[in-house]
Design a protein around this motif. Sequence first.
Motif, PDB file in Angstrom:
ATOM      1  N   ARG A 127      14.758  -7.659 -17.491  1.00 51.47           N
ATOM      2  CA  ARG A 127      16.135  -7.232 -16.537  1.00 51.47           C
ATOM      3  C   ARG A 127      15.342  -5.851 -15.521  1.00 51.47           C
ATOM      4  O   ARG A 127      16.117  -5.755 -14.771  1.00 51.47           O
ATOM      5  N   GLN A 128      13.915  -5.129 -15.624  1.00 48.10           N
ATOM      6  CA  GLN A 128      13.639  -4.105 -14.953  1.00 48.10           C
ATOM      7  C   GLN A 128      13.445  -5.419 -13.346  1.00 48.10           C
ATOM      8  O   GLN A 128      13.623  -4.474 -12.180  1.00 48.10           O
ATOM      9  N   LEU A 129      12.384  -6.545 -13.165  1.00 50.96           N
ATOM     10  CA  LEU A 129      12.457  -7.000 -12.066  1.00 50.96           C
ATOM     11  C   LEU A 129      13.625  -7.900 -11.805  1.00 50.96           C
ATOM     12  O   LEU A 129      13.655  -7.181 -10.385  1.00 50.96           O
ATOM     13  N   LEU A 130      14.708  -7.470 -12.191  1.00 54.93           N
ATOM     14  CA  LEU A 130      15.918  -8.126 -12.429  1.00 54.93           C
ATOM     15  C   LEU A 130      16.638  -6.907 -11.446  1.00 54.93           C
ATOM     16  O   LEU A 130      17.008  -6.839  -9.909  1.00 54.93           O
ATOM     17  N   ALA A 131      16.986  -5.652 -11.513  1.00 53.26           N
ATOM     18  CA  ALA A 131      17.056  -4.717 -11.127  1.00 53.26           C
ATOM     19  C   ALA A 131      16.770  -3.841 -10.213  1.00 53.26           C
ATOM     20  O   ALA A 131      16.831  -3.175  -9.139  1.00 53.26           O
ATOM     21  N   CYS A 132      15.080  -4.553 -10.198  1.00 54.58           N
ATOM     22  CA  CYS A 132      14.431  -4.139  -8.691  1.00 54.58           C
ATOM     23  C   CYS A 132      15.012  -4.923  -7.662  1.00 54.58           C
ATOM     24  O   CYS A 132      14.574  -4.184  -6.270  1.00 54.58           O
ATOM     25  N   CYS A 133      15.919  -5.660  -7.745  1.00 54.27           N
ATOM     26  CA  CYS A 133      15.105  -6.625  -6.415  1.00 54.27           C
ATOM     27  C   CYS A 133      17.011  -6.761  -5.965  1.00 54.27           C
ATOM     28  O   CYS A 133      17.472  -7.631  -5.088  1.00 54.27           O
ATOM     29  N   GLN A 134      17.735  -5.531  -6.329  1.00 57.13           N
ATOM     30  CA  GLN A 134      19.226  -5.225  -5.616  1.00 57.13           C
ATOM     31  C   GLN A 134      19.073  -5.333  -4.033  1.00 57.13           C
ATOM     32  O   GLN A 134      19.708  -5.415  -3.297  1.00 57.13           O
ATOM     33  N   PRO A 135      17.879  -4.509  -3.337  1.00 56.12           N
ATOM     34  CA  PRO A 135      18.010  -4.760  -1.984  1.00 56.12           C
ATOM     35  C   PRO A 135      18.142  -6.144  -1.529  1.00 56.12           C
ATOM     36  O   PRO A 135      18.738  -6.340  -0.116  1.00 56.12           O
ATOM     37  N   LEU A 136      17.421  -7.152  -1.841  1.00 57.00           N
ATOM     38  CA  LEU A 136      18.171  -8.387  -1.469  1.00 57.00           C
ATOM     39  C   LEU A 136      19.608  -8.868  -0.463  1.00 57.00           C
ATOM     40  O   LEU A 136      19.668  -9.746  -0.189  1.00 57.00           O
ATOM     41  N   ASP A 137      20.294  -8.156  -1.753  1.00 58.39           N
ATOM     42  CA  ASP A 137      21.440  -8.293  -1.750  1.00 58.39           C
ATOM     43  C   ASP A 137      21.756  -7.490  -0.684  1.00 58.39           C
ATOM     44  O   ASP A 137      23.640  -7.960   0.195  1.00 58.39           O
TER      45      ASP A 137
END
Length: 98
Positions: A61-71
Amino acid sequence: MIPDAPAPELLVTLDMTGKVADYRRTTELERAERAALDQGTTVWRGQGYTLRVSAVSAVHRQLLACCQPLDGGQGIPAVTAQRKARREYQNRVGTLAP
């Protein structure tokens, strides 16, 4: 064994697309996140790769949360392939129990 002690959280193995893994490696990571990525297994698929990551669900979940800028947003242009890669990982993380 202590009867009131919580059960240790089990490792969950999920495939992270190479685009997401590459992005995460260029950002600041917590120790557990870095260890999970470093211990991941690379599986080559056609033109790209998938990183098979084993970690507790909280780390995923932490890894996913930090990927938000990819959107896109925050001055960063959205790249369709990166958005799709993040969504795929989000769908995999979404299947984990809370």
